[in-house]
Design a protein around this motif. Structure first.
Motif, PDB file in Angstrom:
ATOM      1  N   ILE A 104       0.873  -1.175   0.000  1.00 11.65           N
ATOM      2  CA  ILE A 104       0.000   0.000   0.000  1.00 11.65           C
ATOM      3  C   ILE A 104       0.907   1.221   0.000  1.00 11.65           C
ATOM      4  O   ILE A 104       1.631   1.484   0.972  1.00 11.65           O
ATOM      5  N   VAL A 105       0.908   1.943  -1.113  1.00 12.71           N
ATOM      6  CA  VAL A 105       1.738   3.139  -1.290  1.00 12.71           C
ATOM      7  C   VAL A 105       0.882   4.320  -0.852  1.00 12.71           C
ATOM      8  O   VAL A 105      -0.140   4.612  -1.462  1.00 12.71           O
ATOM      9  N   THR A 106       1.290   4.992   0.226  1.00 11.83           N
ATOM     10  CA  THR A 106       0.348   5.772   1.033  1.00 11.83           C
ATOM     11  C   THR A 106       0.087   7.198   0.571  1.00 11.83           C
ATOM     12  O   THR A 106      -0.763   7.881   1.147  1.00 11.83           O
ATOM     13  N   GLY A 107       0.780   7.698  -0.451  1.00 12.12           N
ATOM     14  CA  GLY A 107       0.471   9.030  -0.953  1.00 12.12           C
ATOM     15  C   GLY A 107       1.601  10.023  -0.761  1.00 12.12           C
ATOM     16  O   GLY A 107       2.515   9.807   0.040  1.00 12.12           O
ATOM     17  N   THR A 108       1.523  11.121  -1.503  1.00  8.94           N
ATOM     18  CA  THR A 108       2.590  12.118  -1.519  1.00  8.94           C
ATOM     19  C   THR A 108       2.064  13.483  -1.095  1.00  8.94           C
ATOM     20  O   THR A 108       0.893  13.807  -1.340  1.00  8.94           O
TER      21      THR A 108
END
Length: 285
Positions: A244-248
């Motif tokens: 899960i790549v959580t955002g920038t």
């Protein structure tokens, strides 16, 4: 525990970082090679601890002689969350989402630490996005938020390199997020017990050629890690090795005036407290 996936002499390898920062590793021809992180995360039941014991008395590993690999290369699902910092939603012209904005990435788009990120020949709008990845270690569906972090094995860093003109050609972002060799992942996998719960309160910074272009606290996530797991598991059975790549946060190149995109010869670095720096040169296709 902190692990590094690598290649050396054409073989896969795994190293553990000692408390002093020394790397000790074995390659797959070694009888005591414990397996890849993809294998270990699926074994559960103390597999990472066993691997660390097998690696800690190996010979020291010179990190300058290895090729870093993405920590995980066989994930069933790579779920990326867009617009997960309110300031990034604002700069991108979107309302702050009330439900996670999710898109997928493919393993073919990913490279490891120090490997070049490839600016595709069809675009000059290659943008950076510094992020944290949560790695699922225990399977589950309909996971309650209060138990969600029990399902996280650990974390790593990510540069969600985005080809902006292709991303915005349609309402779906898949193509612009999945050009070959445009996303960086690494340099190490850090077990959850080494970090604050849910990676809360950590400073994230992205630098392009040494200039700070993004800076934020993980406390500013719209949907924190536990919430993301709870909501995503309503739809998907999360399995060990899923990412899960959580955002920038704000500061992406496309939102700047004038825009700031990555180009051949640049170096992009992602740094978060508690992790090694993820650094990649930019080259033209």
């Amino acid at each position: 525990m902190r692990f590094i996936s690598f290649e050396q002499a054409g073989q896969r390898g795994l190293a553990v970082l000692t408390p002093s920062g020394e790397a000790r590793g074995r390659i797959e021809s070694d009888a005591r090679y414990p397996g890849s992180l993809d294998t270990l995360v699926r074994q559960g039941n103390g597999a990472f601890q066993h691997a660390a014991r097998e690696l800690v008395d190996a010979a020291p590993l010179d990190l300058e002689t290895i090729r870093f690999s993405p920590p995980f290369t066989a994930s069933e699902k790579i779920l990326c969350v867009g617009l997960n910092y309110a300031d990034h939603s604002k700069e991108s012209g979107y309302d702050v989402p009330t439900y996670p904005t999710v898109f997928g990435r493919f393993t073919s788009s990913l490279v490891g630490h120090r490997a070049p990120l490839i600016r595709p020949r069809v675009s000059t709008q290659f943008d950076y996005e510094g992020e944290i990845v949560a790695v699922i270690g225990k399977p589950g569906r309909h996971i309650a938020k209060e138990y969600a972090l029990d399902h996280v094995a650990g974390y790593a860093l990510f540069n969600d390199g985005s080809v902006r003109d292709y991303q915005h050609m349609t309402p779906q972002w898949t193509v612009g997020k999945n050009f070959d060799g445009t996303g960086a992942f690494g340099p190490e996998f850090v077990s959850a017990d080494e970090l604050p719960s849910g990676v809360r309160g950590l400073r994230l910074q992205t630098r392009l050629n040494g200039q700070v272009v993004q800076q934020a606290s993980t406390n500013d996530l719209v949907f924190d890690v536990a919430t993301l797991i709870a909501k995503l598991s309503e739809a998907f059975t999360l399995r060990p090795g899923d990412l899960i790549v959580t955002g920038t946060p704000a500061g992406v190149g496309v939102a700047r005036k004038p825009p700031l995109f990555m180009k051949h010869g640049d170096t992009c670095e992602i740094e978060v407290e508690g992790f090694g720096i993820l650094s990649n040169p930019i080259v033209d296709e």
